[in-house]
Structures are given as structure tokens and as C-alpha cells.
Design a protein around this motif. Sequence first.
Motif, PDB file in Angstrom:
ATOM      1  N   TRP A 197       0.715  -1.323   0.086  1.00  0.00           N
ATOM      2  CA  TRP A 197      -0.036  -0.041   0.106  1.00  0.00           C
ATOM      3  C   TRP A 197       0.892   1.235  -0.114  1.00  0.00           C
ATOM      4  O   TRP A 197       0.570   2.419  -0.788  1.00  0.00           O
ATOM      5  CB  TRP A 197      -0.941  -0.149   1.283  1.00  0.00           C
ATOM      6  N   ALA A 198       1.948   1.342   0.849  1.00  0.00           N
ATOM      7  CA  ALA A 198       2.624   2.493   0.848  1.00  0.00           C
ATOM      8  C   ALA A 198       3.695   2.794  -0.756  1.00  0.00           C
ATOM      9  O   ALA A 198       3.476   3.540  -0.986  1.00  0.00           O
ATOM     10  CB  ALA A 198       4.076   2.068   1.570  1.00  0.00           C
ATOM     11  N   TRP A 199       3.763   1.818  -1.478  1.00  0.00           N
ATOM     12  CA  TRP A 199       4.214   1.928  -2.625  1.00  0.00           C
ATOM     13  C   TRP A 199       3.193   2.371  -3.614  1.00  0.00           C
ATOM     14  O   TRP A 199       3.544   3.322  -4.181  1.00  0.00           O
ATOM     15  CB  TRP A 199       4.658   0.314  -3.143  1.00  0.00           C
ATOM     16  N   LEU A 200       1.833   1.989  -3.551  1.00  0.00           N
ATOM     17  CA  LEU A 200       0.772   2.512  -4.485  1.00  0.00           C
ATOM     18  C   LEU A 200       0.522   4.062  -4.082  1.00  0.00           C
ATOM     19  O   LEU A 200       0.323   4.948  -4.939  1.00  0.00           O
ATOM     20  CB  LEU A 200      -0.389   1.619  -4.103  1.00  0.00           C
ATOM     21  N   VAL A 201       0.644   4.175  -2.783  1.00  0.00           N
ATOM     22  CA  VAL A 201       0.218   5.656  -2.253  1.00  0.00           C
ATOM     23  C   VAL A 201       1.608   6.489  -2.545  1.00  0.00           C
ATOM     24  O   VAL A 201       1.284   7.765  -3.307  1.00  0.00           O
ATOM     25  CB  VAL A 201      -0.024   5.814  -0.762  1.00  0.00           C
ATOM     26  N   GLY A 202       2.733   5.962  -2.782  1.00  0.00           N
ATOM     27  CA  GLY A 202       3.993   6.906  -3.207  1.00  0.00           C
ATOM     28  C   GLY A 202       3.900   7.161  -4.634  1.00  0.00           C
ATOM     29  O   GLY A 202       4.592   8.268  -5.037  1.00  0.00           O
ATOM     30  N   ARG A 209      -1.390  12.189  -1.065  1.00  0.00           N
ATOM     31  CA  ARG A 209      -1.001  11.074  -0.528  1.00  0.00           C
ATOM     32  C   ARG A 209      -1.660  10.733   0.754  1.00  0.00           C
ATOM     33  O   ARG A 209      -2.312   9.870   1.173  1.00  0.00           O
ATOM     34  CB  ARG A 209       0.460  10.815  -0.312  1.00  0.00           C
ATOM     35  N   GLU A 210      -1.537  11.839   1.792  1.00  0.00           N
ATOM     36  CA  GLU A 210      -2.240  11.574   3.200  1.00  0.00           C
ATOM     37  C   GLU A 210      -3.904  11.656   3.213  1.00  0.00           C
ATOM     38  O   GLU A 210      -4.298  10.786   3.696  1.00  0.00           O
ATOM     39  CB  GLU A 210      -1.630  12.732   3.866  1.00  0.00           C
ATOM     40  N   HIS A 211      -4.137  12.502   2.256  1.00  0.00           N
ATOM     41  CA  HIS A 211      -5.752  12.074   2.155  1.00  0.00           C
ATOM     42  C   HIS A 211      -6.413  10.956   1.499  1.00  0.00           C
ATOM     43  O   HIS A 211      -7.342  10.458   2.101  1.00  0.00           O
ATOM     44  CB  HIS A 211      -6.347  13.564   1.154  1.00  0.00           C
ATOM     45  N   VAL A 212      -5.499  10.361   0.612  1.00  0.00           N
ATOM     46  CA  VAL A 212      -5.864   9.192   0.006  1.00  0.00           C
ATOM     47  C   VAL A 212      -5.803   7.889   1.144  1.00  0.00           C
ATOM     48  O   VAL A 212      -6.389   7.206   1.272  1.00  0.00           O
ATOM     49  CB  VAL A 212      -5.147   8.705  -1.358  1.00  0.00           C
ATOM     50  N   HIS A 213      -4.512   8.043   1.942  1.00  0.00           N
ATOM     51  CA  HIS A 213      -4.568   7.213   3.014  1.00  0.00           C
ATOM     52  C   HIS A 213      -5.619   7.002   3.779  1.00  0.00           C
ATOM     53  O   HIS A 213      -5.850   6.022   4.336  1.00  0.00           O
ATOM     54  CB  HIS A 213      -3.071   7.556   3.639  1.00  0.00           C
ATOM     55  N   GLN A 214      -5.936   8.287   4.465  1.00  0.00           N
ATOM     56  CA  GLN A 214      -6.907   8.558   5.294  1.00  0.00           C
ATOM     57  C   GLN A 214      -8.278   7.770   4.892  1.00  0.00           C
ATOM     58  O   GLN A 214      -8.925   7.098   5.463  1.00  0.00           O
ATOM     59  CB  GLN A 214      -7.046   9.813   5.908  1.00  0.00           C
ATOM     60  N   THR A 353     -18.035   5.838   1.037  1.00  0.00           N
ATOM     61  CA  THR A 353     -17.165   5.966   2.335  1.00  0.00           C
ATOM     62  C   THR A 353     -15.869   6.953   1.961  1.00  0.00           C
ATOM     63  O   THR A 353     -15.857   8.013   2.643  1.00  0.00           O
ATOM     64  CB  THR A 353     -16.679   4.850   3.319  1.00  0.00           C
ATOM     65  N   VAL A 354     -15.427   6.555   0.890  1.00  0.00           N
ATOM     66  CA  VAL A 354     -14.272   7.332   0.438  1.00  0.00           C
ATOM     67  C   VAL A 354     -14.705   8.765   0.053  1.00  0.00           C
ATOM     68  O   VAL A 354     -14.046   9.744   0.525  1.00  0.00           O
ATOM     69  CB  VAL A 354     -13.340   6.573  -0.619  1.00  0.00           C
ATOM     70  N   LEU A 355     -15.751   8.998  -0.831  1.00  0.00           N
ATOM     71  CA  LEU A 355     -16.102  10.228  -1.295  1.00  0.00           C
ATOM     72  C   LEU A 355     -16.687  11.158  -0.131  1.00  0.00           C
ATOM     73  O   LEU A 355     -16.237  12.298  -0.322  1.00  0.00           O
ATOM     74  CB  LEU A 355     -17.210   9.823  -2.546  1.00  0.00           C
ATOM     75  N   LEU A 356     -17.322  10.442   0.705  1.00  0.00           N
ATOM     76  CA  LEU A 356     -17.746  11.230   1.831  1.00  0.00           C
ATOM     77  C   LEU A 356     -16.419  11.831   2.736  1.00  0.00           C
ATOM     78  O   LEU A 356     -16.603  12.895   3.104  1.00  0.00           O
ATOM     79  CB  LEU A 356     -18.721  10.607   2.746  1.00  0.00           C
ATOM     80  N   TYR A 357     -15.613  11.214   2.886  1.00  0.00           N
ATOM     81  CA  TYR A 357     -14.501  11.417   3.658  1.00  0.00           C
ATOM     82  C   TYR A 357     -13.665  12.555   2.828  1.00  0.00           C
ATOM     83  O   TYR A 357     -13.318  13.722   3.587  1.00  0.00           O
ATOM     84  CB  TYR A 357     -13.377  10.492   3.911  1.00  0.00           C
ATOM     85  N   LEU A 358     -13.452  12.639   1.297  1.00  0.00           N
ATOM     86  CA  LEU A 358     -12.918  13.443   0.685  1.00  0.00           C
ATOM     87  C   LEU A 358     -13.589  14.811   0.618  1.00  0.00           C
ATOM     88  O   LEU A 358     -13.075  15.855   0.391  1.00  0.00           O
ATOM     89  CB  LEU A 358     -12.598  12.882  -0.542  1.00  0.00           C
ATOM     90  N   HIS A 372      -0.105   7.095   9.712  1.00  0.00           N
ATOM     91  CA  HIS A 372       0.571   7.740   8.585  1.00  0.00           C
ATOM     92  C   HIS A 372       1.450   6.586   7.937  1.00  0.00           C
ATOM     93  O   HIS A 372       2.021   5.557   8.248  1.00  0.00           O
ATOM     94  CB  HIS A 372       1.575   8.771   8.935  1.00  0.00           C
ATOM     95  N   VAL A 373       1.188   6.631   6.537  1.00  0.00           N
ATOM     96  CA  VAL A 373       2.081   5.569   5.712  1.00  0.00           C
ATOM     97  C   VAL A 373       3.071   6.148   5.359  1.00  0.00           C
ATOM     98  O   VAL A 373       3.418   7.456   4.861  1.00  0.00           O
ATOM     99  CB  VAL A 373       1.133   5.169   4.506  1.00  0.00           C
ATOM    100  N   ALA A 374       4.457   5.280   5.382  1.00  0.00           N
ATOM    101  CA  ALA A 374       5.757   5.662   5.063  1.00  0.00           C
ATOM    102  C   ALA A 374       6.040   5.440   3.551  1.00  0.00           C
ATOM    103  O   ALA A 374       5.609   4.492   3.006  1.00  0.00           O
ATOM    104  CB  ALA A 374       6.771   4.942   5.676  1.00  0.00           C
TER     105      ALA A 374
END
Length: 424
Positions: A197-202, A209-214, A353-358, A372-374
Amino acid sequence: MSEPAPDLTKASAPSGPPVPLSVQRTAAWAWRLLLICAAVAVAVWVIGALKVVIVPIAIAVLVTVLLSPVVGFFQRRLRMSRAVASAVGLVGLIVLVVALLTVAGASMVRGFGDLWDEASAGVDKVTAWLADGPLQLSDQDIAKWADKLQDLAGSGGGSGFLTGALHGAVTLGHVAAGTLICIFCTFFFLLDGRTIWAWLVGLLPRGSREHVHQAARRGLVTLGAYTRTQILVAAVDAIGIGIGAAILQVPLALPLAILVFLGSFVPIVGALATGTIAVLVALVAQGPWVALIMLGVVLLVQQIEGHVLQPFLMGHAVSLHPVAVLLAVAAGSLVAGILGALFAVPIVAVVNTVLLYLHGHDKFPQLGHDDHVAVRGRGHPMLDRSIAQFAESKAADIASEEELGAGPAVGKDASPVADAGDGR
């Protein structure tokens, strides 16, 4: 006396009425919606073209969400390493599924002979009713309709049979390949999912990145709640219909219960379809009155699911209205058949859920934002590699200079030419 200069502003003004602001905004929304629909259509086409790979990965994600608490329990309580816990959890699930299928298959093989005899007797009764009942069909008419049905089922004779056999072989190969991909991906998702997952977010821009991770953390909670709740709903459906079939002494009660359990993973539609099979088996084996009672049992279980389990459990788990669930299942089955009906509800729930959070509405505020994802640093991979190679070569040059020495050679290593010059 000079002529006045012409008014160029009035001359260049459009002759027609101006476009209303509402039309402009509608046009702006229209072409954006068309682009979104085109992107969705391309995505659906790509998924359909790569379904042999994408569907096993999607199933692996669902299984990973289901097994993650079990793997965590093995790590905490039994002091297993992550790799051993992942392997034990995955192998245990495979053994459980194989055992259920084996029990269902053995029961079906044992009861299929008696059921076939009863079905043959039922066909004979129907044939006698067609001949002696109000239709008064002759044996020739019945034989003619039977031949038509046989030709229709044959799908064109030998060529149709050969085509069906080839298609079945290809499908079996796809299922085998998909099963291996699913098992392989599930193991590594359990073992190293955080790193993947960290590789995908990177790969995303740094600011998002932080918004997508949360948002993904919230979506994962929704997916886990859906999976556990759907297992509970499927178990209730299977137990209810299985107990009803056993009380009514319907053959194949255990295989029917397992079939209902597997079919219930398609919300609303799956349990109804598999319950219909139970009613047909009761009709063939026990007659119309027992079939009517079995139909009542199936409808009662469906009412409990629709008015108790789905609103309170599934509605709370995924926060979707039953109408949204029904429309999602219908749209998914229309686009991708059984697989679409199976994955429609979890996909819609996670996207919701994702759209509501964003958009600022957090359904799970208790999760917080401390996780937090590294991800990788700011450096460019090619530039970092070049800098590292240059640093290595520079360090090698410095090391060779220190080993050989920077001053003139003296002693035994001195050049004889230099010694002759010094003598003069």
C-alpha cells in the motif's frame, strides 16, 4: 466637416441573443459528465478484458480483510511470526472451504440417485396428466414436444457439444489460474500489505497522499464490516432454509444449506435464487404441498433478512439504503453478470465512504489521523542513482590515493633515474 468615426464595439457585437447563464452551466456540466462516463466505460472495458487477473485480486482483498483479525490473533496470542500466521490463516480457510465442498458433494452424490428416481416418477405423473387431463394430448404430441426440447438443449448437435466442451475447458483453466492468483495475492497481502500500500500511495502526488491514505483506511473499515456482516446474513439464511428442509424431510438438505450460504453473498437475489432450488427439490421429492410449505419457509427467511438483518446489520455496516443496495446489485449484474452482482455492493459502499471523507464527512472519526503511511522521499530515482554512482567512484579514487600516497616515492620503491639525478 469630417465624418464621425464608426463605433467598432457595436459593429462587432453578436447579432443573436446572449446564451443564458443556466445553459452555459448546463453545457459545462454536460461535457464533464460525458468525460466521466467515458472514463468509467474505459475502466469497465479494461476490467472486463483483464477479469482473469482483476477478479482474483478483488477476492484476495476481501479474504485479506476477513483473515487480518485472525492473523493478528495468531501473532498476539500464539507468538507466531507474521509469515507463519499468514500461512496458517490462509491454509485454515482453504481447508474449511474444501471440507464444506466435500461434505456437500458427498451428500449430493448419495442423494442424487434417489432424487433422480423421484424426478423420473414426477415426469411420468406430469406426462399422464397431460394425456388424461384437460389438455388431452396424445403420445405423439408429447413425443414431438420432448424432441423439440431435446434439440433445444442440444445446442446444434455434436458441434454445439464440442463448442460447449471447449468453452468449459477454457473456463476451468481460467478458474484454476484465478485460484492460484487469489491464493498467492492473499498470502502476500496478509504478509506485506502495508508495504504494498505504501508503494501504491507513493505513486500519487505528494499533496494527495495523506488524504488518500486516510480515506482508504475508512474504506477498509467499511469493507471489513460488509464482509463480516454478509457472512452472518448468509449463515442465518443457510441455517433457516436448511433446518426447514430437514424438518420437511426434503432430500439434500445439507447441500441445499451450503448452496444457500454461498448464494447469499449476492445480496437480496442470491438467497432467493438458491431458495427456489430448494423449493423445486421439495416439489420433485415430496409433492406440491411440501413444496408450498418449503416456499413459505424460504419467504419467511427472506422477510427476516430483508426487514431485520439487512436494515439493522448491513445498513449500519455500509450505511447504504436498501434501495441503493438493490440498484447496485441490478446494475452490477447487468454489466458483469454474477461477478458484478457479487462485487457491486462492497464497491459502492467503499466508494461512498471514500467520497464522503474526501468531501469533509468522516464516517469513522474514532480512527483519527495518527496513522501515517511511510512513502518514498522527494528525490528522483534516476538522479539518486547517478549521485550514488558518482559518490562511489569518488570514494574509490580517494581510497586508492591514500593507499598509494600523494608524495614522491622514497626508499626501495624510488625510481633509479631519480637516484642517479640526486647523485649528480
